[in-house]
Design a protein around this motif. Structure first.
Motif, mmCIF file in Angstrom:
data_model
loop_
_atom_site.group_PDB
_atom_site.id
_atom_site.type_symbol
_atom_site.label_atom_id
_atom_site.label_comp_id
_atom_site.label_asym_id
_atom_site.label_seq_id
_atom_site.Cartn_x
_atom_site.Cartn_y
_atom_site.Cartn_z
ATOM 1 N N ALA A 1 0.873 -1.293 0.005
ATOM 2 C CA ALA A 1 0.134 -0.010 -0.015
ATOM 3 C C ALA A 1 0.879 1.271 -0.011
ATOM 4 O O ALA A 1 1.735 1.433 0.942
ATOM 5 C CB ALA A 1 -0.915 -0.065 1.080
ATOM 6 N N GLY A 2 0.946 2.312 -1.047
ATOM 7 C CA GLY A 2 1.434 3.337 -1.302
ATOM 8 C C GLY A 2 2.837 3.343 -1.687
ATOM 9 O O GLY A 2 3.501 4.165 -1.995
ATOM 10 N N THR A 3 3.101 2.139 -2.214
ATOM 11 C CA THR A 3 4.697 1.961 -2.720
ATOM 12 C C THR A 3 4.309 0.822 -4.153
ATOM 13 O O THR A 3 3.786 0.219 -3.877
ATOM 14 C CB THR A 3 5.439 1.053 -1.938
ATOM 15 O OG1 THR A 3 5.670 1.918 -0.653
ATOM 16 C CG2 THR A 3 7.045 1.043 -2.586
ATOM 17 N N HIS B 1 11.181 2.085 -12.054
ATOM 18 C CA HIS B 1 11.355 2.944 -10.890
ATOM 19 C C HIS B 1 10.475 2.463 -9.646
ATOM 20 O O HIS B 1 9.193 2.290 -9.916
ATOM 21 C CB HIS B 1 11.156 4.510 -11.162
ATOM 22 C CG HIS B 1 12.165 4.855 -11.862
ATOM 23 N ND1 HIS B 1 13.240 5.305 -11.467
ATOM 24 C CD2 HIS B 1 12.058 5.102 -13.360
ATOM 25 C CE1 HIS B 1 14.218 5.990 -12.720
ATOM 26 N NE2 HIS B 1 13.287 5.766 -13.532
ATOM 27 N N THR B 2 10.867 2.273 -8.281
ATOM 28 C CA THR B 2 10.004 1.873 -7.368
ATOM 29 C C THR B 2 9.838 3.325 -6.332
ATOM 30 O O THR B 2 10.901 3.818 -6.089
ATOM 31 C CB THR B 2 10.685 0.756 -6.685
ATOM 32 O OG1 THR B 2 10.660 -0.163 -7.378
ATOM 33 C CG2 THR B 2 9.890 0.491 -5.307
ATOM 34 N N ILE B 3 8.525 3.669 -6.141
ATOM 35 C CA ILE B 3 8.324 4.903 -5.569
ATOM 36 C C ILE B 3 7.479 4.728 -4.524
ATOM 37 O O ILE B 3 6.439 3.744 -4.690
ATOM 38 C CB ILE B 3 7.635 5.807 -6.643
ATOM 39 C CG1 ILE B 3 8.488 5.938 -8.046
ATOM 40 C CG2 ILE B 3 7.374 7.161 -6.469
ATOM 41 C CD1 ILE B 3 7.639 6.273 -9.235
ATOM 42 N N ARG B 4 7.519 5.415 -3.653
ATOM 43 C CA ARG B 4 6.609 5.621 -2.251
ATOM 44 C C ARG B 4 5.923 7.054 -2.534
ATOM 45 O O ARG B 4 6.452 7.896 -2.649
ATOM 46 C CB ARG B 4 7.318 5.333 -0.990
ATOM 47 C CG ARG B 4 6.478 5.896 0.063
ATOM 48 C CD ARG B 4 7.310 5.589 1.373
ATOM 49 N NE ARG B 4 7.773 4.354 1.544
ATOM 50 C CZ ARG B 4 8.736 4.099 2.566
ATOM 51 N NH1 ARG B 4 9.487 4.856 2.911
ATOM 52 N NH2 ARG B 4 9.007 2.781 2.506
ATOM 53 N N ALA B 5 4.568 6.895 -2.347
ATOM 54 C CA ALA B 5 3.752 7.913 -2.609
ATOM 55 C C ALA B 5 3.554 8.812 -1.369
ATOM 56 O O ALA B 5 3.465 8.270 -0.265
ATOM 57 C CB ALA B 5 2.377 7.643 -2.850
ATOM 58 N N GLN C 1 2.410 11.407 -5.566
ATOM 59 C CA GLN C 1 0.984 10.857 -5.478
ATOM 60 C C GLN C 1 0.248 10.863 -6.769
ATOM 61 O O GLN C 1 -0.437 9.987 -7.146
ATOM 62 C CB GLN C 1 -0.002 11.844 -4.455
ATOM 63 C CG GLN C 1 0.584 11.534 -3.102
ATOM 64 C CD GLN C 1 -0.373 12.511 -1.951
ATOM 65 O OE1 GLN C 1 -0.860 13.401 -2.636
ATOM 66 N NE2 GLN C 1 -0.024 12.473 -0.787
ATOM 67 N N SER C 2 0.791 11.767 -7.557
ATOM 68 C CA SER C 2 0.411 11.836 -8.989
ATOM 69 C C SER C 2 0.964 10.686 -10.037
ATOM 70 O O SER C 2 0.279 10.274 -10.709
ATOM 71 C CB SER C 2 0.719 13.208 -9.611
ATOM 72 O OG SER C 2 0.033 14.395 -9.046
ATOM 73 N N LEU C 3 2.165 10.522 -9.533
ATOM 74 C CA LEU C 3 2.745 9.166 -10.242
ATOM 75 C C LEU C 3 2.042 7.948 -9.919
ATOM 76 O O LEU C 3 1.942 7.237 -10.607
ATOM 77 C CB LEU C 3 4.150 9.258 -9.730
ATOM 78 C CG LEU C 3 5.292 10.245 -10.475
ATOM 79 C CD1 LEU C 3 6.538 10.139 -9.723
ATOM 80 C CD2 LEU C 3 5.193 10.154 -12.062
ATOM 81 N N GLU C 4 1.543 7.785 -8.724
ATOM 82 C CA GLU C 4 0.865 6.660 -8.137
ATOM 83 C C GLU C 4 -0.418 6.447 -8.823
ATOM 84 O O GLU C 4 -0.880 5.201 -9.297
ATOM 85 C CB GLU C 4 0.394 6.784 -6.636
ATOM 86 C CG GLU C 4 -0.133 5.457 -6.214
ATOM 87 C CD GLU C 4 -0.313 5.581 -4.596
ATOM 88 O OE1 GLU C 4 -0.636 4.494 -3.828
ATOM 89 O OE2 GLU C 4 -0.615 6.693 -4.362
#
Length: 269
Positions: free
Chosen positions: A16-18, A66-70, A76-79
């Motif tokens: 969740a969120g990542t 790319h691994t991203i955390r919102a 958050q936009s990338l999520e």
């Protein structure tokens, strides 16, 4: 300084969120090669730009991963992006892991939480034999089993290398180590004369890991760490990521501990 248009090929949820994005150039242009430890600037149209480490295979010339955390507005936009959606990309930037130093060395990779993402390309290269070394060990810690990255790969890596996985808080299904990563690290044996360390995670975790490694006799010059700072231009011009006399975007994000010890010891710098 001008982002190029990319599109999302695939998106996967880590927890969740990542999430992880696989992206390709919108015009089919060959991608610039990158070194493990480098990063891209990802631009979410209308929301802003953020530095995100490379987390894919170096030899995969068709996509960046790319691994991203919102966390903020841009991430958050990338999520919210899905396959086919577009984003802007600048890069790759920065100094990566010193892969040329691993020859004839025992490589110790220590990661905490999201810190496994910048180390993943180095693990790929070491496991492929592209960067031969004496041995490879992984120490990876997360807050809980549900917050571990790349769980399928972790299980596969455990069949190939010595890997210690630990969590701060376990659930009923967790059968591994419990506690901070410095516990199993302190209990392990290290050939201090022939070991090189790649370290990435929350700064407090890295501080204690460095103390543990130094106590085992590992020279400062054999410890490399990846720093995370407020990078904006990625070319050393804006000054947002200045750290002591250096700029994280162009002099890092990977630094030799011996060269940054005075600044690393100052908390919140």
């Amino acid at each position: 300084m001008i982002p190029e248009a990319f599109r999302v090929v695939r998106r996967s949820e880590e927890y969740a969120g990542t999430f992880t994005l696989h992206i390709e150039h919108k015009g089919g242009k060959p991608l610039a090669s990158f070194a493990p430890g480098q990063f891209n600037m990802l631009y979410a149209f209308g929301s802003g730009e953020v530095p995100i480490s490379m987390s894919g295979k170096v030899e995969d010339s068709g996509t960046y991963v790319h691994t991203i955390r919102a966390h903020g507005l841009a991430t958050q936009s990338l999520e919210r992006l899905r396959a086919g959606d577009e984003l802007g990309v600048r890069g790759p930037f920065g100094q990566g892991w010193p892969m040329q130093e691993v020859a004839d060395k025992h490589v110790l990779i220590i990661a905490g939480g999201l810190g496994l993402a910048p180390l993943r390309p180095a693990i790929y290269s070491l496991l492929s034999g592209a960067q031969p070394c004496r041995s490879l060990r992984l120490f990876y810690g997360a807050r809980g089993p549900q917050e571990m990255l790349y769980t399928d790969e972790l299980r596969h890596w455990q069949t190939q290398i010595a890997a210690v996985l630990t969590v701060d808080q376990a659930d009923d299904e967790w059968h591994g180590a419990v506690g901070v990563i410095t516990g199993p690290l302190a209990a392990s044996s290290i050939d201090a004369d022939n070991t090189i360390v790649f370290l990435c995670g929350p700064e407090v975790m890295m501080r204690f890991c460095v103390q543990t490694l130094l106590a085992k006799g590992l020279p400062e010059s054999r410890i490399y760490l990846s720093m995370e700072r407020n990078m904006k231009c990625a070319t050393g011009h804006c000054g947002h990521c200045q750290w002591g006399p250096q700029f994280v975007c162009k002099d890092g994000p990977v630094f030799n501990y011996g060269s940054v010890r005075p600044w690393f010891k100052i908390r919140a710098l």
